[in-house]
Design a protein around this motif. Structure first.
Motif, PDB file in Angstrom:
ATOM      1  N   LEU A   1     -31.367  16.338  -2.821  1.00  0.00           N
ATOM      2  CA  LEU A   1     -31.100  16.661  -4.220  1.00  0.00           C
ATOM      3  C   LEU A   1     -32.119  15.964  -5.123  1.00  0.00           C
ATOM      4  O   LEU A   1     -32.671  16.571  -6.047  1.00  0.00           O
ATOM      5  CB  LEU A   1     -29.678  16.248  -4.599  1.00  0.00           C
TER       6      LEU A   1
ATOM      7  N   LYS B   1     -26.703  20.194  -9.338  1.00  0.00           N
ATOM      8  CA  LYS B   1     -25.354  20.050  -8.787  1.00  0.00           C
ATOM      9  C   LYS B   1     -24.455  21.193  -9.237  1.00  0.00           C
ATOM     10  O   LYS B   1     -23.640  21.689  -8.467  1.00  0.00           O
ATOM     11  CB  LYS B   1     -24.758  18.702  -9.185  1.00  0.00           C
TER      12      LYS B   1
ATOM     13  N   THR C   1     -24.765  24.297  -7.161  1.00  0.00           N
ATOM     14  CA  THR C   1     -24.177  24.293  -5.815  1.00  0.00           C
ATOM     15  C   THR C   1     -22.690  24.588  -5.817  1.00  0.00           C
ATOM     16  O   THR C   1     -22.123  24.870  -4.771  1.00  0.00           O
ATOM     17  CB  THR C   1     -24.388  22.945  -5.095  1.00  0.00           C
TER      18      THR C   1
END
Length: 95
Positions: free
Chosen positions: A72, A87, A90
């Motif tokens: 990440l 984030k 996802t």
């Protein structure tokens, strides 16, 4: 039915149930967004840019591997997309 067969049957049922579970992890949106924003052609180019082995991206795309902190951070460094946005990409959108 012996114990071994029961165990195998139970494991198979668990795998089937897990496959049917809705997942909140949606990697394709993340990977496709990275490819688009970085003007790449495919996962192979993404691997080269992120400096990871192709099986890593493949496992992420096929939900066999979650996006860890290291990758990440690397995605953020190479794409300049904020970590928060990565984030959010996802997780499944809730409507």
């Amino acid at each position: 039915m012996n114990v071994r067969q029961k165990k195998q049957e139970m494991l198979a049922a668990m795998h089937r149930a897990r496959a049917l579970e809705p997942s909140s992890f949606v990697p394709n949106k993340l990977l496709d967004t990275l490819i688009e924003k970085m003007h790449l052609k495919n996962d192979a180019e993404l691997c080269r840019v992120l400096e990871v082995q192709p099986p890593i991206i493949s496992k992420i795309r096929h939900r066999k591997l979650n996006v860890g902190a290291t990758i990440l951070l690397r995605m953020h460094e190479k794409s300049n997309i904020p970590i928060r946005e990565l984030k959010e990409l996802t997780s499944a959108s809730v409507h």
